[in-house]
Design a protein around this motif. Sequence first.
Motif, short mmCIF file in Angstrom:
data_model
loop_
_atom_site.label_atom_id
_atom_site.label_comp_id
_atom_site.label_asym_id
_atom_site.label_seq_id
_atom_site.Cartn_x
_atom_site.Cartn_y
_atom_site.Cartn_z
N ALA A 20 0.82 -1.21 0.00
CA ALA A 20 0.00 0.00 0.00
C ALA A 20 0.86 1.26 0.00
O ALA A 20 0.38 2.34 -0.37
CB ALA A 20 -0.93 -0.01 1.22
N GLU A 21 2.10 1.12 0.38
CA GLU A 21 3.04 2.25 0.36
C GLU A 21 3.06 2.91 -1.02
O GLU A 21 3.12 4.13 -1.14
CB GLU A 21 4.44 1.74 0.73
CG GLU A 21 5.54 2.77 0.70
CD GLU A 21 6.89 2.15 1.02
OE1 GLU A 21 7.62 2.76 1.83
OE2 GLU A 21 7.21 1.07 0.48
N ALA A 22 2.99 2.08 -2.08
CA ALA A 22 3.06 2.61 -3.44
C ALA A 22 1.84 3.45 -3.80
O ALA A 22 1.91 4.31 -4.68
CB ALA A 22 3.22 1.47 -4.44
N ALA A 23 0.72 3.18 -3.12
CA ALA A 23 -0.51 3.94 -3.38
C ALA A 23 -0.59 5.19 -2.52
O ALA A 23 -1.42 6.07 -2.79
CB ALA A 23 -1.73 3.05 -3.11
N GLY A 24 0.24 5.26 -1.49
CA GLY A 24 0.13 6.36 -0.54
C GLY A 24 -1.18 6.32 0.22
O GLY A 24 -1.69 7.35 0.66
N ALA A 25 -1.71 5.11 0.38
CA ALA A 25 -2.99 4.91 1.08
C ALA A 25 -3.05 3.49 1.59
O ALA A 25 -2.80 2.55 0.83
CB ALA A 25 -4.17 5.19 0.15
#
Length: 199
Positions: free
Chosen positions: A123-128
Motif C-alpha cells: 500500500a506504500e506505493a498507493a500512498g494509502a
Amino acid sequence: MLLVFDINETLLDLAPLDDVLGGTEVRTRWFDLLIHTALVVTASDRYEDFAKLAGACARTVAPGADVPQLAEALRSLPPHPDVVPALDELRDQGHRLVALGNSPQAVVEAQVADLGFDAVYSAEAAGALKPSPAAYALVEHSGEPPVMIAAHDWDIAGAQAAGMRTAFVTRDGRNPLPGHPSPDWTVTDLAEWARSLRQ
C-alpha cells in the motif's frame, strides 16, 4: 484466477511476537490498536507508514517492548500450517498468486520471500493503506475480477468496494462483517478451500 492474499494473520502467524510484546493478550491489544489506528488514518484521508504505526502502537501497549526487535520479528513470521499446501495447490491449478500488504514494500517482500508469489504489492506505493480503494487498485489485472483472500473483515469490505471477489478466512474464530455483503467464500482452512476450487 488472480488471487490476492493479505499477509499478516491471513498468511503469517503473529504468535511469535508474544515473546517481544509480553504475551498473547498484549500482542492482541497491540494488533487491534494498530488496525484501529490504520483505519482512522485511512478514514481521515491520510497516509502513515504502517511499520512506524506498528512501533508507535507497541510503545503504547507495551512501553518496555523492544521496537527494533519487533520490526525484525515482523519480517520473519512463519506461515500458518495451511498456507504452503494451499499455495502449492492453487499454483498447480494454474492460478496467479500475488500478495498485497499494508507494510512498506521492503517489509512485505521479506515477509513472503519464501512463499513464491508472482508479484508483491505494498500500500506504500498507493500512498494509502487498505481498505482505501487506491491500495487495491495497485493490483494489475484484466478480465474477471481478482479474488482478495483475507482474515480481516475491513480488508474484505475494502476489496468488495474496489470490485473484487472475496474469500474470508476465519482465523481465531472471526466472522464476516455484519450488515455487509457476504464474502464469496468463507473458509476455515486455506488448503481445503484451495482443493475445493479444483472440483
